[in-house]
Scaffold this active site. Structure first.
Site, mmCIF file in Angstrom:
data_model
loop_
_atom_site.group_PDB
_atom_site.id
_atom_site.type_symbol
_atom_site.label_atom_id
_atom_site.label_comp_id
_atom_site.label_asym_id
_atom_site.label_seq_id
_atom_site.Cartn_x
_atom_site.Cartn_y
_atom_site.Cartn_z
ATOM 1 N N CYS A 25 0.786 -1.133 0.048
ATOM 2 C CA CYS A 25 -0.123 0.079 -0.012
ATOM 3 C C CYS A 25 0.759 1.222 0.108
ATOM 4 O O CYS A 25 1.371 1.495 1.145
ATOM 5 C CB CYS A 25 -1.027 0.082 1.209
ATOM 6 S SG CYS A 25 -1.733 1.432 1.615
ATOM 7 N N CYS A 28 0.274 3.347 2.883
ATOM 8 C CA CYS A 28 0.949 2.829 4.162
ATOM 9 C C CYS A 28 2.413 2.918 4.229
ATOM 10 O O CYS A 28 3.048 3.306 5.403
ATOM 11 C CB CYS A 28 0.805 1.177 4.226
ATOM 12 S SG CYS A 28 -1.216 1.032 4.312
#
Length: 100
Positions: A25, A28
């Site tokens: 991600c 993230c």
């Protein structure tokens, strides 16, 4: 599901930050250095749990992580705050300090 981790979180005294993330991600990954900075700032006062959603999907569901990254602040085993998405490190650190 990692029941022991959930029990530990619910039994833990003090403040804990739980981050649900994924290595793939981009949002993230952007948060990783932010969390590292907060760990350096509050590491002795806050317990940190960084859980990969691919490994802990059941636990993420129980915690209520609908997307990633998701952040949860617990105090004395009770969920006090939840946020999904990228967040400014100063805001996150301030939120944690509120519960110390």
């Amino acid at each position: 599901m990692d029941i022991k981790l959930l029990e530990k979180l619910r039994d833990q005294k003090g403040v804990a930050l739980v981050e649900i993330y994924a290595s793939w991600c981009p949002h993230c990954r952007k948060m990783m250095p932010v969390i590292d900075d907060i760990k350096a700032l509050l590491g002795g006062q806050v317990h940190f749990y960084q859980l990969d959603i691919d490994e802990y999907s059941d636990l993420a569901e129980v915690l209520g992580a609908k997307s990633i990254p998701s952040f949860f602040i617990y105090k004395d085993g009770e969920q006090m705050w939840k946020y999904t998405g990228e967040i400014d490190g100063n805001i996150l650190a301030s939120k944690l300090q509120e519960y110390l």
